[in-house]
Design a protein around this motif. Structure first.
Motif, PDB file in Angstrom:
ATOM      1  N   LYS A  13     -50.647  29.964  54.285  1.00 23.60           N
ATOM      2  CA  LYS A  13     -50.516  28.738  53.486  1.00 23.60           C
ATOM      3  C   LYS A  13     -49.061  28.297  53.375  1.00 23.60           C
ATOM      4  N   ILE A  14     -48.165  29.267  53.144  1.00 28.38           N
ATOM      5  CA  ILE A  14     -46.742  28.934  53.034  1.00 28.38           C
ATOM      6  C   ILE A  14     -46.188  28.488  54.377  1.00 28.38           C
ATOM      7  N   ALA A  15     -46.593  29.169  55.444  1.00 31.00           N
ATOM      8  CA  ALA A  15     -46.159  28.777  56.791  1.00 31.00           C
ATOM      9  C   ALA A  15     -46.650  27.372  57.121  1.00 31.00           C
ATOM     10  N   ALA A  16     -47.864  27.051  56.696  1.00 28.90           N
ATOM     11  CA  ALA A  16     -48.402  25.707  56.929  1.00 28.90           C
ATOM     12  C   ALA A  16     -47.594  24.664  56.172  1.00 28.90           C
ATOM     13  N   GLY A  17     -47.226  24.990  54.935  1.00 26.58           N
ATOM     14  CA  GLY A  17     -46.440  24.075  54.125  1.00 26.58           C
ATOM     15  C   GLY A  17     -45.064  23.799  54.698  1.00 26.58           C
ATOM     16  N   LEU A  18     -44.547  24.745  55.466  1.00 23.04           N
ATOM     17  CA  LEU A  18     -43.229  24.599  56.094  1.00 23.04           C
ATOM     18  C   LEU A  18     -43.342  24.155  57.550  1.00 23.04           C
ATOM     19  N   SER A  19     -44.555  23.813  57.973  1.00 27.16           N
ATOM     20  CA  SER A  19     -44.818  23.341  59.347  1.00 27.16           C
ATOM     21  C   SER A  19     -44.352  24.338  60.409  1.00 27.16           C
ATOM     22  N   CYS A  20     -44.571  25.602  60.143  1.00 19.34           N
ATOM     23  CA  CYS A  20     -44.192  26.641  61.110  1.00 19.34           C
ATOM     24  C   CYS A  20     -45.155  26.640  62.306  1.00 19.34           C
ATOM     25  N   LYS A  21     -44.610  26.977  63.454  1.00 16.30           N
ATOM     26  CA  LYS A  21     -45.425  27.381  64.589  1.00 16.30           C
ATOM     27  C   LYS A  21     -45.481  28.906  64.561  1.00 16.30           C
ATOM     28  N   ILE A  22     -46.609  29.475  64.972  1.00 17.23           N
ATOM     29  CA  ILE A  22     -46.763  30.931  64.890  1.00 17.23           C
ATOM     30  C   ILE A  22     -47.202  31.485  66.238  1.00 17.23           C
ATOM     31  N   VAL A  23     -46.576  32.589  66.632  1.00 16.52           N
ATOM     32  CA  VAL A  23     -46.971  33.338  67.823  1.00 16.52           C
ATOM     33  C   VAL A  23     -47.371  34.735  67.357  1.00 16.52           C
ATOM     34  N   VAL A  24     -48.601  35.144  67.675  1.00 15.42           N
ATOM     35  CA  VAL A  24     -49.108  36.419  67.171  1.00 15.42           C
ATOM     36  C   VAL A  24     -49.416  37.382  68.320  1.00 15.42           C
ATOM     37  N   PHE A  25     -49.250  38.663  68.027  1.00 17.20           N
ATOM     38  CA  PHE A  25     -49.578  39.713  68.999  1.00 17.20           C
ATOM     39  C   PHE A  25     -49.962  40.965  68.230  1.00 17.20           C
ATOM     40  N   GLY A  26     -50.459  41.964  68.942  1.00 14.44           N
ATOM     41  CA  GLY A  26     -50.762  43.248  68.311  1.00 14.44           C
ATOM     42  C   GLY A  26     -52.151  43.306  67.691  1.00 14.44           C
ATOM     43  N   GLU A  27     -52.383  44.386  66.963  1.00 17.77           N
ATOM     44  CA  GLU A  27     -53.687  44.705  66.397  1.00 17.77           C
ATOM     45  C   GLU A  27     -54.198  43.617  65.442  1.00 17.77           C
ATOM     46  N   THR A  28     -53.293  42.956  64.738  1.00 16.70           N
ATOM     47  CA  THR A  28     -53.684  41.966  63.729  1.00 16.70           C
ATOM     48  C   THR A  28     -53.664  40.534  64.244  1.00 16.70           C
ATOM     49  N   ALA A  29     -53.475  40.345  65.550  1.00 18.75           N
ATOM     50  CA  ALA A  29     -53.303  38.992  66.100  1.00 18.75           C
ATOM     51  C   ALA A  29     -54.453  38.061  65.718  1.00 18.75           C
ATOM     52  N   VAL A  30     -55.671  38.519  65.916  1.00 19.36           N
ATOM     53  CA  VAL A  30     -56.835  37.669  65.633  1.00 19.36           C
ATOM     54  C   VAL A  30     -56.917  37.363  64.137  1.00 19.36           C
ATOM     55  N   LYS A  31     -56.656  38.359  63.319  1.00 24.87           N
ATOM     56  CA  LYS A  31     -56.735  38.200  61.861  1.00 24.87           C
ATOM     57  C   LYS A  31     -55.715  37.172  61.361  1.00 24.87           C
ATOM     58  N   ILE A  32     -54.481  37.250  61.874  1.00 26.22           N
ATOM     59  CA  ILE A  32     -53.457  36.293  61.468  1.00 26.22           C
ATOM     60  C   ILE A  32     -53.792  34.899  61.983  1.00 26.22           C
ATOM     61  N   LYS A  33     -54.273  34.824  63.215  1.00 24.48           N
ATOM     62  CA  LYS A  33     -54.608  33.517  63.794  1.00 24.48           C
ATOM     63  C   LYS A  33     -55.724  32.843  63.001  1.00 24.48           C
ATOM     64  N   GLU A  34     -56.707  33.615  62.569  1.00 23.12           N
ATOM     65  CA  GLU A  34     -57.793  33.052  61.760  1.00 23.12           C
ATOM     66  C   GLU A  34     -57.265  32.507  60.438  1.00 23.12           C
ATOM     67  N   ALA A  35     -56.350  33.259  59.805  1.00 23.32           N
ATOM     68  CA  ALA A  35     -55.753  32.800  58.540  1.00 23.32           C
ATOM     69  C   ALA A  35     -54.946  31.530  58.767  1.00 23.32           C
ATOM     70  N   ALA A  36     -54.205  31.474  59.882  1.00 23.79           N
ATOM     71  CA  ALA A  36     -53.397  30.301  60.206  1.00 23.79           C
ATOM     72  C   ALA A  36     -54.284  29.076  60.443  1.00 23.79           C
ATOM     73  N   THR A  37     -55.361  29.260  61.173  1.00 22.15           N
ATOM     74  CA  THR A  37     -56.289  28.157  61.444  1.00 22.15           C
ATOM     75  C   THR A  37     -56.916  27.633  60.154  1.00 22.15           C
ATOM     76  N   ASP A  38     -57.317  28.565  59.280  1.00 28.46           N
ATOM     77  CA  ASP A  38     -57.911  28.177  57.998  1.00 28.46           C
ATOM     78  C   ASP A  38     -56.907  27.411  57.131  1.00 28.46           C
ATOM     79  N   ALA A  39     -55.604  27.722  57.301  1.00 27.38           N
ATOM     80  CA  ALA A  39     -54.566  27.049  56.516  1.00 27.38           C
ATOM     81  C   ALA A  39     -54.156  25.710  57.120  1.00 27.38           C
ATOM     82  N   GLY A  40     -54.732  25.373  58.270  1.00 29.49           N
ATOM     83  CA  GLY A  40     -54.445  24.089  58.885  1.00 29.49           C
ATOM     84  C   GLY A  40     -53.304  24.086  59.876  1.00 29.49           C
ATOM     85  N   ILE A  41     -52.895  25.280  60.344  1.00 34.19           N
ATOM     86  CA  ILE A  41     -51.835  25.365  61.343  1.00 34.19           C
ATOM     87  C   ILE A  41     -52.446  25.156  62.723  1.00 34.19           C
ATOM     88  N   SER A  42     -52.021  24.111  63.406  1.00 30.02           N
ATOM     89  CA  SER A  42     -52.608  23.790  64.717  1.00 30.02           C
ATOM     90  C   SER A  42     -51.937  24.551  65.851  1.00 30.02           C
TER      91      SER A  42
END
Length: 454
Positions: free
Chosen positions: A369-398
């Motif tokens: 949510k905070i990353a979305a508010g700051l218009s961050c782009k996110i690159v994910v890797f590792g064991e939690t990649a899918v989990k973080i990407k799902e949270a980012a998508t739900d927060a509206g990060i394209s």
């Protein structure tokens, strides 16, 4: 305590286990070591301990654990208390200590212990720097990378031992009693090990359990969980706050750090003069100032330290600039709250956040949510990649991209970042899915950035 002829079983051959074995052998204890790793993966460690007449139980081969065979078990912080040799020891009524507990029993030096979910390493290092610059004898150790037991033999009764302490080390407190205990903050972390927030909070609270009226606790007034300990502990309490003016303690007033201490109001320093930046480092600095006042250091040296202390490696560490893009190594950001603080430190910049690693059971929703508010782009890797990407998508990060490893993350970040922006490695996760520790991960990031720089 006299360890001569005491039969001690050490669980784990990491840094703290090796240091404990060495000092116990110096004190003529009978030492055995257990480690799940096979011999071929412990060649370096075994070489370090060669010639010390130690019995080894390696590759999961467990010793017979009983009160006849051993007097004490010393466990490394990375070994959970649910591990078979430790549960057996508990069941047999054997005392189980951390290396921290062992070290504290071996010294009469005053201990300054620092814990909290985030900020421990920076605050510990800053306190050490302040004490050094003000002419005090000091050793810095603990979870910061140097086992405390390694330092106690070199410290006399007038040497301050400044110790970073983790929740893992505090799980097995018996007599450990710091003269000054600092609790910076508490947010969800290590729930894969502690299972519940209640158990995690209780472990942190063990830092105060043996203190009395002659000791000190330094607490973050702005953190409700931390502040709540004030009513439960027996020692003197000093608060720090960046939001409230305090009748007693350290606080920020119109950009100046003020101390209300021993009946006096004292200006310490303007916040803009402090070298380490970010709201989280304001809290870290105020906690360190509280320690300095208790130790009655000279103010000139205190101010010099605050003005020159550069921070610690792998925590908001500038690595380099390429084509107007600044690369920041925050590999020490091993939970979402730490990464939130890192992102907020650069909120006036366009940020590409590199995140991901081993799953510790954390939620990434608030970070997203905070990353979305700051218009961050996110690159994910590792064991939690899918989990973080799902949270980012739900927060509206394209713009959230999944890659296979850190090398791919750095390469992609270079291509999607903007001039004047930041590429920030702040994983919000532990490193153990791909690296031995966060330092190794941060070092790899440095090398990858240097390669980008040519």
């Amino acid at each position: 305590m006299d360890f001569k002829e005491k039969k001690v079983l050490i669980i784990g051959m990491a840094r703290s286990g090796i240091a404990a074995a060495k000092i116990l052998k110096e004190q003529r204890a009978i030492v055995s070591i257990y480690d799940q790793k096979p011999l071929e993966k412990l060649v370096k460690e075994l070489k370090t301990l060669s010639g010390l007449n130690i019995d080894y139980y390696l590759g999961g081969s467990e010793p017979e654990i009983s009160t006849d065979k051993f007097d004490l078990v010393v466990t490394s912080p990375g070994v959970p208390l649910t591990a078979a040799p430790i549960t057996t020891a508990f069941g047999k009524g054997l005392p189980v200590w951390s290396e921290l507990e062992l070290a504290s029993i071996m010294t009469k030096s005053p201990i300054i212990a620092v814990t909290g979910t985030n900020g421990k390493t920076t605050t510990t290092a800053l306190i050490g720097d302040i004490l050094s610059k003000t002419g005090q004898k000091v050793k810095v150790a603990g979870n910061i990378g140097i086992p405390l037991v390694q330092e106690v033999t070199y410290a006399d009764d007038n040497t301050y031992l400044v110790v970073e302490v983790s929740s893992f080390q505090l799980e097995t407190v018996h007599q450990f009693c710091p003269k000054i205990a600092v609790l910076l903050n508490i947010t969800p972390d290590h729930l894969d090990r502690h299972k519940t927030m209640g158990k995690y909070i209780a472990a942190k609270g063990n830092i105060f359990i043996n203190q009395d009226k002659d000791d000190y606790a330094i607490l973050n007034y702005d953190d409700q969980l931390t502040r709540s300990f004030a009513s439960k502990i027996k020692c003197q309490v000093i608060f720090f706050s960046k939001k409230h003016k305090l009748e007693k303690g350290i606080f920020l007033d119109q950009g100046t750090i003020i101390a209300n201490w021993q009946g006096k109001t004292e200006k310490i320093i303007d916040w803009e003069q402090v070298k380490i930046k970010g709201s989280h480092n304001l809290e870290n600095s105020m906690a360190a100032i509280a320690v300095a006042l208790i130790c009655n250091v000279n103010r000139k040296g205190l101010q010099e330290s605050l003005q020159t202390f550069p921070g610690v490696p792998h925590r908001l560490e500038p690595v380099g600039e390429v084509d107007g893009i600044t690369y920041i190594n925050d590999s020490k950001g091993t939970n979402p709250e730490a990464t939130i603080k890192a992102v907020e430190a650069y909120m006036d910049k366009k940020i590409v956040l590199i995140a991901g690693g081993m799953d510790k059971g954390s939620s990434f929703n608030d970070l997203a949510k905070i990353a979305a508010g700051l218009s961050c782009k996110i690159v994910v890797f590792g064991e939690t990649a899918v989990k973080i990407k799902e949270a980012a998508t739900d927060a509206g990060i394209s713009e959230c991209y999944q890659v296979n490893n850190l090398a791919e993350a750095v390469e992609l970040s270079k291509n999607i970042s903007s001039k004047g922006g930041i590429v920030l490695l702040s994983p919000a996760c532990a490193s153990w899915d791909m690296y031995s520790n966060y330092e190794e991960r941060g070092d790899h990031f440095r090398k990858l950035v240097k390669k980008v720089m040519g």
